[in-house]
Design a protein around this motif. Structure first.
Motif, PDB file in Angstrom:
ATOM      1  N   MET A   1      31.235  44.539  47.619  1.00 24.27           N
ATOM      2  CA  MET A   1      29.982  44.846  46.516  1.00 24.27           C
ATOM      3  C   MET A   1      29.064  45.830  47.375  1.00 24.27           C
ATOM      4  SD  MET A   1      29.889  41.261  44.548  1.00 24.27           S
ATOM      5  CE  MET A   1      28.745  41.886  43.211  1.00 24.27           C
TER       6      MET A   1
ATOM      7  N   ILE B   1      34.173  42.495  38.685  1.00 23.67           N
ATOM      8  CA  ILE B   1      33.907  41.853  40.177  1.00 23.67           C
ATOM      9  C   ILE B   1      34.824  40.474  40.170  1.00 23.67           C
ATOM     10  CG2 ILE B   1      31.887  43.012  40.700  1.00 23.67           C
ATOM     11  CD1 ILE B   1      30.394  40.308  40.010  1.00 23.67           C
TER      12      ILE B   1
ATOM     13  N   VAL C   1      32.993  34.529  41.655  1.00 21.54           N
ATOM     14  CA  VAL C   1      33.276  35.681  42.376  1.00 21.54           C
ATOM     15  C   VAL C   1      33.675  35.266  43.556  1.00 21.54           C
ATOM     16  CG1 VAL C   1      32.155  37.851  43.385  1.00 21.54           C
ATOM     17  CG2 VAL C   1      31.379  37.175  41.159  1.00 21.54           C
TER      18      VAL C   1
ATOM     19  N   LYS D   1      34.256  39.660  48.341  1.00 24.50           N
ATOM     20  CA  LYS D   1      34.202  40.778  47.504  1.00 24.50           C
ATOM     21  C   LYS D   1      33.343  41.955  47.926  1.00 24.50           C
ATOM     22  CE  LYS D   1      34.916  42.882  43.663  1.00 24.50           C
ATOM     23  NZ  LYS D   1      36.247  43.559  43.364  1.00 24.50           N
TER      24      LYS D   1
END
Length: 210
Positions: A162, A147, A156, A160
């Motif tokens: 996820m 990640i 991070v 992102k």
């Protein structure tokens, strides 16, 4: 925005045009809706109409809302929504909006709440690829993988993609065609699919990009 109405999604079916081609449509029970409040520039700083839809019992409405409906002299409604029309002078408190406010051929935008999918992984939620199922990949076929980088940027990055809660969001589908209007039964048939489950509340307005 010139026209608006609230409704309930009935489901999908198909109609045939004059050439015999199949048209996939979503049927909506649109209205009747009532104007509960009219906001003006003098009192509120902007113009809009508050529209009520769906019958409900008085015992299911709290005291402030009962007073709000009593002031407008309308029955208690299950759903309320504000619409900012270009010209609010054509409608007043107590007026009824029916399905025939739209006609065949109109272009409309439909907003609704999408179906909730619960907690979902990256493959289902974002469409990322999975690892191969052979050659010792191990029990990580559907894992998200890396990640971010290591020492730089040591975090991070925002946005992102996820795992997380999927669905139950407000979705707007634009430029749908009004295929059929049944004013007697308060039904509108729109070409294509709209967000939400059967029985979900949707909001129909004339298209902003037509």
């Amino acid at each position: 925005m010139q026209k608006c109405i609230m409704g309930k999604k009935i489901g999908m079916t198909q109609l045939f045009d004059e050439k015999g081609k199949i048209i996939p449509v979503t049927v909506i029970e649109a209205g009747p809706c009532v104007i509960v409040q009219k906001k003006t520039i003098e009192n509120d700083g902007y113009e809009s109409l508050q529209v009520g839809f769906g019958e409900t019992k008085d015992k299911n409405v709290n005291k402030p809302s009962k007073g709000h409906f009593a002031k407008a002299d309308v029955a208690c409604k299950k759903h309320l929504r504000e619409f900012r029309l270009d010209d609010c002078s054509v409608l007043n408190v107590g007026d009824i909006i029916k399905a025939d406010t739209f006609v065949i051929g109109d272009k409309v935008d439909v907003s609704g709440t999408s179906k909730g999918k619960g907690y979902a992984g990256t493959i289902k939620r974002w469409g990322t690829r999975s690892l191969k199922d052979t050659h010792g990949t191990g029990p990580v076929h559907r894992h998200p993988g890396s990640i971010g980088a290591c020492s730089d940027p040591s975090k991070v990055m925002k946005g992102k993609k996820m795992a997380g809660h999927m669905g139950a969001e407000t979705i707007t589908i634009q430029n749908l065609d009004v295929v059929k209007v049944d004013a007697e039964n308060n039904l509108i048939a729109l070409r294509g699919a709209i967000p939400g489950p059967k029985g979900g509340v949707v909001y129909i307005t004339d298209s902003v990009k037509a």
